[in-house]
Scaffold this motif. Sequence first.
Motif, short mmCIF file in Angstrom:
data_model
loop_
_atom_site.label_atom_id
_atom_site.label_comp_id
_atom_site.label_asym_id
_atom_site.label_seq_id
_atom_site.Cartn_x
_atom_site.Cartn_y
_atom_site.Cartn_z
N GLN A 102 2.71 41.31 -13.40
CA GLN A 102 1.42 41.71 -12.86
C GLN A 102 1.57 43.02 -12.10
O GLN A 102 2.69 43.38 -11.70
N CYS A 141 -0.02 44.92 -8.68
CA CYS A 141 -0.88 44.88 -7.49
C CYS A 141 -1.33 46.31 -7.22
O CYS A 141 -0.51 47.14 -6.78
N CYS A 149 2.67 39.57 -4.17
CA CYS A 149 2.93 40.84 -3.51
C CYS A 149 3.16 40.61 -2.01
O CYS A 149 2.35 39.96 -1.35
N CYS A 157 0.32 41.80 0.22
CA CYS A 157 -0.88 40.97 0.25
C CYS A 157 -0.74 39.78 1.20
O CYS A 157 -1.73 39.27 1.72
N ARG A 212 -3.50 47.27 -5.01
CA ARG A 212 -3.75 47.50 -3.59
C ARG A 212 -2.51 48.04 -2.88
O ARG A 212 -2.60 48.95 -2.05
#
Length: 352
Positions: free
Chosen positions: A137, A139, A114, A117, A141
């Motif tokens: 996946q 993310c 990401c 990140c 956040r």
Amino acid sequence: MDAEAAPKPVELHPVLGESAASFVRRLAHLNGLPAAEVLREAGARRPPGDLDPWAHEVFFSKQAADRLAVMAWRTPQELRCALPTLAWAAGRPGRRPAVRMEPWPGRWTPLAPCEGCLARREDLVTPVVLASGEPWQVCVRHGRWLRAAGDRPAQVSLTGLQEVVEAHRRRVRLQQQVGPYARALLADALQVTAGWWQSRQMGAEAERVWARREAVLGPGRQMWSVPVVVYPEAVIVAEAMAVYERQRRWGREFDNGAPAWVSRHWIAFVGERLGMPGPVEQGGYRMLREWTLQHRIAQPVVDRLAQPAPPPGYRTERLPVMDPHQCLPEHGPLEDASCLDWRLGRPVMAAE
């Protein structure tokens, strides 16, 4: 005069989920060395001259991984916690070369991390590549979907799709509550919901929900977006499957129903959890019934009635791997962990 001492290696913090090849390339670059030199120090007899983390992964024995940790000024435990293939390779039985480079095996997928990140990292001198146990996946956040697409991965913003982010949080909780068997349940649930999407068995109500998500993603009705489009419903179905399986483990029919009624009772329960009782009753039941046929209780009713009651708290306990999931792959495409034969893109052959 003493010879000038060799410079201390530059320490390097791994990115969580990073591939070993990506970490080696960054470590080499920070220290002004070719990647082959780092691999040689770790124990490679004939290190390759070029290292492309998108094309290959590097697998280390336990001793080689320990040497790599020393070079990066990290503890071996730190690296094994951060680099998934490092821990996986070190735990495999049999004699293998200390360091070996291989094309990405099917159980692992290279993904770009990401971007949010990595925004504050200052040691990203070369692009980071993740080693993912699944082809995509989420993310939570930063609300991004990371997926493999052709030769290079892509990142899709989930802005406007908060239900997908929340579904991933629920999936994580399900994994914590159920244990490794949750992977099989999610795999089955994704097969069911993807089957609904492809066959349009759930009618206009579900189609409107999925069309809205597809409109946010932008591609229209495309197969590559199916996992994220149906993800919220898949997680709800997986949660309902866990309820079913906890009762099946102790020889109990769902909701204490008679054996002939178990599918109908549980299918109605799934429809209520989804908030779509009508569509499930009218068409969605087909894929769910296929699943219950694979997960039916084989023990005779008389024997089940003679069993003692299940222990207190059994409705929240972790589950062992159960039939028909005896060989449950820990990594790779989720569909490979499913007991359902149907695959996205093939005709849906659910029984009427």
